[in-house]
Write an enzyme that holds these catalytic residues in place. Structure first.
Site, PDB file in Angstrom:
ATOM      1  CE  LYS A  71      -4.289  -1.737   2.086  1.00  0.00           C
ATOM      2  NZ  LYS A  71      -5.294  -1.524   3.164  1.00  0.00           N
ATOM      3  CG  ASP A 107      -8.917   0.594   3.072  1.00  0.00           C
ATOM      4  OD1 ASP A 107      -9.854  -0.159   2.489  1.00  0.00           O
ATOM      5  OD2 ASP A 107      -7.720   0.239   3.338  1.00  0.00           O
TER       6      ASP A 107
HETATM    7  P1  NDP Z   1      -1.974  -2.707  10.857  1.00  0.00           P
HETATM    8  O1  NDP Z   1      -0.823  -3.879  11.022  1.00  0.00           O
HETATM    9  O2  NDP Z   1      -1.591  -1.744   9.838  1.00  0.00           O
HETATM   10  O3  NDP Z   1      -2.377  -2.312  12.223  1.00  0.00           O
HETATM   11  C1  NDP Z   1      -2.664  -3.014  13.135  1.00  0.00           C
HETATM   12  C2  NDP Z   1      -3.288  -2.163  14.404  1.00  0.00           C
HETATM   13  O4  NDP Z   1      -3.846  -3.132  15.410  1.00  0.00           O
HETATM   14  C3  NDP Z   1      -2.151  -1.592  15.249  1.00  0.00           C
HETATM   15  O5  NDP Z   1      -2.663  -0.218  15.621  1.00  0.00           O
HETATM   16  C4  NDP Z   1      -1.513  -2.301  16.208  1.00  0.00           C
HETATM   17  O6  NDP Z   1      -1.307  -1.681  17.425  1.00  0.00           O
HETATM   18  C5  NDP Z   1      -3.033  -2.945  16.888  1.00  0.00           C
HETATM   19  N1  NDP Z   1      -3.101  -4.207  17.362  1.00  0.00           N
HETATM   20  C6  NDP Z   1      -2.560  -5.295  17.015  1.00  0.00           C
HETATM   21  N2  NDP Z   1      -2.588  -6.151  18.162  1.00  0.00           N
HETATM   22  C7  NDP Z   1      -3.182  -5.444  18.924  1.00  0.00           C
HETATM   23  C8  NDP Z   1      -3.374  -5.924  20.395  1.00  0.00           C
HETATM   24  N3  NDP Z   1      -3.347  -7.384  20.663  1.00  0.00           N
HETATM   25  N4  NDP Z   1      -4.034  -5.113  21.223  1.00  0.00           N
HETATM   26  C9  NDP Z   1      -4.266  -3.707  20.772  1.00  0.00           C
HETATM   27  N5  NDP Z   1      -3.907  -3.206  19.739  1.00  0.00           N
HETATM   28  C10 NDP Z   1      -3.288  -4.339  18.839  1.00  0.00           C
HETATM   29  O7  NDP Z   1      -3.355  -3.389  10.239  1.00  0.00           O
HETATM   30  P2  NDP Z   1      -4.415  -2.772   9.339  1.00  0.00           P
HETATM   31  O8  NDP Z   1      -4.752  -1.637  10.089  1.00  0.00           O
HETATM   32  O9  NDP Z   1      -4.113  -2.768   8.046  1.00  0.00           O
HETATM   33  O10 NDP Z   1      -5.563  -3.891   9.343  1.00  0.00           O
HETATM   34  C11 NDP Z   1      -6.444  -3.722  10.705  1.00  0.00           C
HETATM   35  C12 NDP Z   1      -7.554  -4.767  10.636  1.00  0.00           C
HETATM   36  O11 NDP Z   1      -8.501  -4.066   9.600  1.00  0.00           O
HETATM   37  C13 NDP Z   1      -7.563  -6.221   9.814  1.00  0.00           C
HETATM   38  O12 NDP Z   1      -8.153  -6.977  10.349  1.00  0.00           O
HETATM   39  C14 NDP Z   1      -8.103  -5.852   8.582  1.00  0.00           C
HETATM   40  O13 NDP Z   1      -8.417  -7.363   8.044  1.00  0.00           O
HETATM   41  C15 NDP Z   1      -9.015  -5.002   8.738  1.00  0.00           C
HETATM   42  N6  NDP Z   1      -9.496  -4.157   7.411  1.00  0.00           N
HETATM   43  C16 NDP Z   1     -10.700  -4.511   7.143  1.00  0.00           C
HETATM   44  C17 NDP Z   1     -11.300  -3.534   6.011  1.00  0.00           C
HETATM   45  C18 NDP Z   1     -12.775  -3.762   5.665  1.00  0.00           C
HETATM   46  O14 NDP Z   1     -13.194  -3.106   4.516  1.00  0.00           O
HETATM   47  N7  NDP Z   1     -13.589  -3.988   6.789  1.00  0.00           N
HETATM   48  C19 NDP Z   1     -10.359  -2.836   5.368  1.00  0.00           C
HETATM   49  C20 NDP Z   1      -9.056  -3.021   5.688  1.00  0.00           C
HETATM   50  C21 NDP Z   1      -8.523  -3.447   6.720  1.00  0.00           C
HETATM   51  P3  NDP Z   1       0.572  -1.098  17.437  1.00  0.00           P
HETATM   52  O15 NDP Z   1       0.511   0.125  16.437  1.00  0.00           O
HETATM   53  O16 NDP Z   1       0.737  -0.904  18.811  1.00  0.00           O
HETATM   54  O17 NDP Z   1       1.072  -2.303  16.792  1.00  0.00           O
END
Ligand code: NDP
Length: 292
Positions: A71, A107
């Site tokens: 991306k 998104d």
């Molecule tokens: P990223 O890897 O970019 O970000 C993940 C985020 O989750 C970070 O903020 C991370 O925190 C946080 N995180 C991960 N594990 C934990 C935990 N155990 N407790 C608290 N925070 C946590 O992922 P994306 O943003 O790309 O994707 C996130 C979700 O969005 C996915 O499930 C994806 O499938 C979904 N999605 C859905 C879409 C839709 O159309 N419905 C479109 C795009 C994505 P930290 O920064 O501290 O690591």
């Protein structure tokens, strides 16, 4: 007029990509509208993006989606970014226009449209975002551009969370603040729209939910989840138990797919067909109550 057998190509480049359901709904939409378009779900490894893009140019793709890990890496290959994609700093959709590639991010816009479909307005709203990754960034920026007044970003890692809050405050009319995610973190009581934008609860970890104080969710809030598989994750179940409204990640997925469809074909998307296709794919109709 002579029959034209040439298909217009669209698709997604990513790795991993096997579990990406977008093609199912895009192809259903193309069939419904009688368009000779195809959507290819293609595994492109990190180091192979340049080669894949040159292939896309050679075969004249109409447009394509990017997912992990491309991306951000795709940006140098594009001719222009939309203002929102430039703010978000990531592109999930490329559109071909007269040989030029335009980078967009659908998104967050898909999320905003999924709220509109439920009759929920962002004008003057207080939004709390759980997470600060790619999805949260797109949602945060678009909510702010759609008129949200205040955003609270709750994230585990300070750097990412603070950066998102600063970006929103600096570049949009909304006010944003960062709150460090500590165990059983409380949801600010003024929250009207609570967005679960982390990957917690995503299949095959559907037995997990974000570590927040669920007693601080109230019936004045609408809880939204970006996770779409399972369709009704534990987070939404807990929120519903406290009387909150709910909006599933399927709504966002369908609406961003509909926006892609409109950008690539210039036609209105058959949203209902796209919903039903994904509903069948994930067994949403088996939910006890309305789940979309
Ligand atoms: P990223 O890897 O970019 O970000 C993940 C985020 O989750 C970070 O903020 C991370 O925190 C946080 N995180 C991960 N594990 C934990 C935990 N155990 N407790 C608290 N925070 C946590 O992922 P994306 O943003 O790309 O994707 C996130 C979700 O969005 C996915 O499930 C994806 O499938 C979904 N999605 C859905 C879409 C839709 O159309 N419905 C479109 C795009 C994505 P930290 O920064 O501290 O690591």
């Amino acid at each position: 007029m002579e029959k034209n057998y040439r298909a217009e190509l669209t698709g997604v480049f990513g790795d991993p990509v096997d579990g990406n359901p977008t093609g199912v709904m895009e192809e259903a939409a193309y069939r419904e509208c009688g368009l000779n378009y195809r959507y290819l779900t293609l595994r492109v490894k990190k180091g192979d993006l340049a080669a894949a893009l040159s292939g896309a140019r050679a075969v004249g793709m109409k447009g394509f989606n990017l997912t992990m890990p491309h991306k951000i890496d795709v940006i140098p290959y594009l001719d222009r970014l939309t203002p929102a994609a430039a703010l978000i700093g990531a592109v999930n959709t490329v559109v071909e226009e007269d040989g030029r590639w335009i980078g967009e991010n659908t998104d967050g816009k898909g999320f905003v449209r999924s709220l509109e479909m439920e009759g929920i307005s962002l004008k003057g709203a207080c939004v709390t975002l759980l997470g600060a990754g790619g999805a949260a960034r797109a949602i945060g920026v678009e909510c702010a551009l759609a008129g949200a007044e205040k955003l609270t970003v709750i994230n585990r890692s300070r750097e990412r969370g603070e950066e998102l809050a600063e970006l929103i405050s600096r570049e949009t009319p909304a006010k944003a603040e960062f709150c460090l995610w500590t165990p059983s973190v409380k949801i600010p009581p003024e929250t009207q729209i609570l967005v679960q934008a982390t990957c917690v609860g995503l299949h095959p970890h559907g037995d997990q939910k974000p570590d927040i104080d669920y007693e601080t969710i109230t019936d004045r809030m609408t809880a939204c989840d970006v996770v779409f598989h399972p369709v009704f994750p534990l987070f939404l179940q807990e929120a519903r138990r406290r009387g909150a409204g709910t909006v599933t990640g399927i709504g966002m997925l369908v609406q961003q797919g509909a926006l892609n469809f409109e950008l690539w074909t210039g036609r209105e998307a058959p949203v209902e067909t796209m919903y039903r296709t994904l509903e069948a794919e994930f067994g949403a109709s088996q939910q006890p109550e309305k789940a979309l």
